[in-house]
Scaffold this motif. Structure first.
Motif, PDB file in Angstrom:
ATOM      1  N   LYS A   1      10.146  -0.072 -11.948  1.00  0.00           N
ATOM      2  CA  LYS A   1      10.547  -0.045 -10.541  1.00  0.00           C
ATOM      3  C   LYS A   1       9.373   0.336  -9.664  1.00  0.00           C
ATOM      4  O   LYS A   1       8.333   0.782 -10.146  1.00  0.00           O
ATOM      5  CB  LYS A   1      11.689   0.964 -10.330  1.00  0.00           C
ATOM      6  N   VAL A   2       9.569   0.160  -8.364  1.00  0.00           N
ATOM      7  CA  VAL A   2       8.601   0.588  -7.366  1.00  0.00           C
ATOM      8  C   VAL A   2       9.258   1.660  -6.527  1.00  0.00           C
ATOM      9  O   VAL A   2      10.385   1.489  -6.052  1.00  0.00           O
ATOM     10  CB  VAL A   2       8.177  -0.592  -6.455  1.00  0.00           C
ATOM     11  N   GLU A   3       8.555   2.760  -6.358  1.00  0.00           N
ATOM     12  CA  GLU A   3       8.973   3.798  -5.413  1.00  0.00           C
ATOM     13  C   GLU A   3       8.134   3.575  -4.163  1.00  0.00           C
ATOM     14  O   GLU A   3       6.903   3.589  -4.237  1.00  0.00           O
ATOM     15  CB  GLU A   3       8.714   5.181  -6.010  1.00  0.00           C
ATOM     16  N   ARG A   4       8.788   3.338  -3.050  1.00  0.00           N
ATOM     17  CA  ARG A   4       8.102   2.984  -1.807  1.00  0.00           C
ATOM     18  C   ARG A   4       8.237   4.134  -0.816  1.00  0.00           C
ATOM     19  O   ARG A   4       9.321   4.621  -0.559  1.00  0.00           O
ATOM     20  CB  ARG A   4       8.685   1.693  -1.257  1.00  0.00           C
ATOM     21  N   GLU A   5       7.107   4.525  -0.244  1.00  0.00           N
ATOM     22  CA  GLU A   5       7.070   5.651   0.692  1.00  0.00           C
ATOM     23  C   GLU A   5       8.100   5.515   1.811  1.00  0.00           C
ATOM     24  O   GLU A   5       8.851   6.422   2.096  1.00  0.00           O
ATOM     25  CB  GLU A   5       5.670   5.794   1.315  1.00  0.00           C
ATOM     26  N   GLU A   6       8.132   4.364   2.445  1.00  0.00           N
ATOM     27  CA  GLU A   6       9.006   4.186   3.615  1.00  0.00           C
ATOM     28  C   GLU A   6      10.487   4.285   3.254  1.00  0.00           C
ATOM     29  O   GLU A   6      11.317   4.604   4.088  1.00  0.00           O
ATOM     30  CB  GLU A   6       8.710   2.851   4.321  1.00  0.00           C
ATOM     31  N   LEU A   7      10.822   4.002   1.988  1.00  0.00           N
ATOM     32  CA  LEU A   7      12.217   4.113   1.574  1.00  0.00           C
ATOM     33  C   LEU A   7      12.590   5.541   1.210  1.00  0.00           C
ATOM     34  O   LEU A   7      13.760   5.876   1.131  1.00  0.00           O
ATOM     35  CB  LEU A   7      12.486   3.193   0.382  1.00  0.00           C
ATOM     36  N   SER A   8      11.573   6.374   0.953  1.00  0.00           N
ATOM     37  CA  SER A   8      11.823   7.766   0.542  1.00  0.00           C
ATOM     38  C   SER A   8      12.086   8.685   1.725  1.00  0.00           C
ATOM     39  O   SER A   8      12.522   9.806   1.552  1.00  0.00           O
ATOM     40  CB  SER A   8      10.630   8.295  -0.256  1.00  0.00           C
TER      41      SER A   8
ATOM     42  N   LYS B   1       0.851  -1.191   0.000  1.00  0.00           N
ATOM     43  CA  LYS B   1       0.000   0.000   0.000  1.00  0.00           C
ATOM     44  C   LYS B   1       0.889   1.244   0.000  1.00  0.00           C
ATOM     45  O   LYS B   1       1.876   1.311   0.716  1.00  0.00           O
ATOM     46  CB  LYS B   1      -0.890  -0.020   1.245  1.00  0.00           C
ATOM     47  N   GLY B   2       0.544   2.214  -0.838  1.00  0.00           N
ATOM     48  CA  GLY B   2       1.325   3.447  -0.927  1.00  0.00           C
ATOM     49  C   GLY B   2       2.418   3.421  -1.981  1.00  0.00           C
ATOM     50  O   GLY B   2       3.048   4.444  -2.242  1.00  0.00           O
ATOM     51  N   ASP B   3       2.645   2.265  -2.607  1.00  0.00           N
ATOM     52  CA  ASP B   3       3.687   2.169  -3.641  1.00  0.00           C
ATOM     53  C   ASP B   3       3.302   2.969  -4.886  1.00  0.00           C
ATOM     54  O   ASP B   3       2.116   3.148  -5.193  1.00  0.00           O
ATOM     55  CB  ASP B   3       3.909   0.714  -4.070  1.00  0.00           C
ATOM     56  N   THR B   4       4.323   3.405  -5.606  1.00  0.00           N
ATOM     57  CA  THR B   4       4.164   4.048  -6.907  1.00  0.00           C
ATOM     58  C   THR B   4       4.976   3.250  -7.917  1.00  0.00           C
ATOM     59  O   THR B   4       6.150   2.971  -7.667  1.00  0.00           O
ATOM     60  CB  THR B   4       4.669   5.510  -6.857  1.00  0.00           C
ATOM     61  N   LEU B   5       4.354   2.883  -9.023  1.00  0.00           N
ATOM     62  CA  LEU B   5       5.095   2.207 -10.089  1.00  0.00           C
ATOM     63  C   LEU B   5       5.751   3.260 -10.969  1.00  0.00           C
ATOM     64  O   LEU B   5       5.134   4.277 -11.284  1.00  0.00           O
ATOM     65  CB  LEU B   5       4.174   1.334 -10.931  1.00  0.00           C
ATOM     66  N   VAL B   6       7.001   3.005 -11.332  1.00  0.00           N
ATOM     67  CA  VAL B   6       7.760   3.925 -12.175  1.00  0.00           C
ATOM     68  C   VAL B   6       8.328   3.101 -13.326  1.00  0.00           C
ATOM     69  O   VAL B   6       8.953   2.065 -13.103  1.00  0.00           O
ATOM     70  CB  VAL B   6       8.913   4.598 -11.389  1.00  0.00           C
TER      71      VAL B   6
ATOM     72  N   PRO C   1       0.969   6.120  -8.952  1.00  0.00           N
ATOM     73  CA  PRO C   1       0.668   5.545  -7.647  1.00  0.00           C
ATOM     74  C   PRO C   1      -0.364   4.416  -7.781  1.00  0.00           C
ATOM     75  O   PRO C   1      -1.266   4.499  -8.638  1.00  0.00           O
ATOM     76  CB  PRO C   1       0.086   6.717  -6.850  1.00  0.00           C
ATOM     77  N   LEU C   2      -0.260   3.399  -6.958  1.00  0.00           N
ATOM     78  CA  LEU C   2      -1.194   2.274  -7.035  1.00  0.00           C
ATOM     79  C   LEU C   2      -2.647   2.728  -6.892  1.00  0.00           C
ATOM     80  O   LEU C   2      -3.539   2.150  -7.522  1.00  0.00           O
ATOM     81  CB  LEU C   2      -0.880   1.231  -5.957  1.00  0.00           C
ATOM     82  N   ASP C   3      -2.878   3.758  -6.089  1.00  0.00           N
ATOM     83  CA  ASP C   3      -4.268   4.190  -5.876  1.00  0.00           C
ATOM     84  C   ASP C   3      -4.858   4.942  -7.073  1.00  0.00           C
ATOM     85  O   ASP C   3      -6.017   5.326  -7.066  1.00  0.00           O
ATOM     86  CB  ASP C   3      -4.415   4.998  -4.595  1.00  0.00           C
ATOM     87  N   LYS C   4      -4.086   5.120  -8.148  1.00  0.00           N
ATOM     88  CA  LYS C   4      -4.585   5.775  -9.366  1.00  0.00           C
ATOM     89  C   LYS C   4      -5.018   4.769 -10.441  1.00  0.00           C
ATOM     90  O   LYS C   4      -5.499   5.156 -11.493  1.00  0.00           O
ATOM     91  CB  LYS C   4      -3.524   6.718  -9.958  1.00  0.00           C
ATOM     92  N   PHE C   5      -4.830   3.477 -10.191  1.00  0.00           N
ATOM     93  CA  PHE C   5      -5.243   2.452 -11.144  1.00  0.00           C
ATOM     94  C   PHE C   5      -6.745   2.187 -10.996  1.00  0.00           C
ATOM     95  O   PHE C   5      -7.269   2.158  -9.893  1.00  0.00           O
ATOM     96  CB  PHE C   5      -4.468   1.148 -10.900  1.00  0.00           C
ATOM     97  N   GLU C   6      -7.437   1.985 -12.143  1.00  0.00           N
ATOM     98  CA  GLU C   6      -8.872   1.701 -12.157  1.00  0.00           C
ATOM     99  C   GLU C   6      -9.121   0.244 -12.485  1.00  0.00           C
ATOM    100  O   GLU C   6      -8.487  -0.312 -13.390  1.00  0.00           O
ATOM    101  CB  GLU C   6      -9.573   2.512 -13.258  1.00  0.00           C
TER     102      GLU C   6
END
Length: 190
Positions: free
Chosen positions: A182-189, A88-93, A135-140
């Motif tokens: 890649k995945v951009e992960r909130e906790e790693l940022s 949860k919270g990941d962004t695909l890049v 971001p994952l929450d932008k996928f339909e």
């Protein structure tokens, strides 16, 4: 001393920047193609021709000809099912170079529903490398290309495949090159 400290700071900063991304797929390995497959509108009687290859420059090229004949109109390349460890919270890049057409990035859950995926637009600029962040929450949620209302959000732990699809209702040749995903992960940022 100043130069040594500056260089050390730059190396630490660069290392920290790299740590916020997790590589899902790149195409540098000798067996990079084995995790991928094409699925085209032939499964529904269409005649679109979508293929992929790993290039000499270690990218994946998704190419072919989109056809609207026989109720067709899509071509896709996707991974075979495997654990992607999305959270949860990941962004695909994705770093892509396209032909100016709009592709879709699809996420496939490990469900028995046919033609069900979560989808987001990937606009491209002709012959120009760009990084697309979604971001994952932008996928339909979609089924057979139509948005599924009230389907809910992506459940990251259920996603076991992803891929690119072209279905823009424009017949003709296409080409999309992918350098990495890649995945951009909130906790790693942080």
């Amino acid at each position: 001393v100043f130069l040594d400290n500056f260089l050390t700071l730059m190396m630490v900063t660069m290392a920290m920047a790299e740590e916020k991304w997790i590589t899902l797929f790149d195409f540098t390995g000798a067996d990079a193609a084995k995790d991928w497959q094409t699925v085209n509108d032939g499964v529904m009687g269409g005649v679109s021709d979508g293929r992929f290859k790993i290039t000499d420059t270690k990218t994946m090229e998704f190419f072919g000809t989109l056809s609207l004949a026989n109720n067709g109109g899509f071509a896709s390349v996707r991974t075979k099912p495997k654990k992607l460890d999305l959270k949860k919270g990941d962004t695909l890049v994705a770093k892509v170079r396209g032909d100016g057409r709009e592709y879709m990035l699809n996420l496939y859950p490990a469900r028995s529903q046919v033609a069900y995926s979560f989808r987001a637009a990937v606009p491209t600029k002709r012959d120009e490398w760009i990084e697309v962040k979604i971001p994952l929450d932008k996928f339909e949620a979609t089924s057979f290309g139509r948005v599924v209302k009230n389907a809910g959000a992506v459940k990251p732990a259920e996603i076991n495949a992803l891929g690119f699809m072209l279905g823009d209702k424009k017949a003709g040749p296409f080409k999309l090159e992918i350098e990495w995903i890649k995945v951009e992960r909130e906790e790693l940022s942080k």
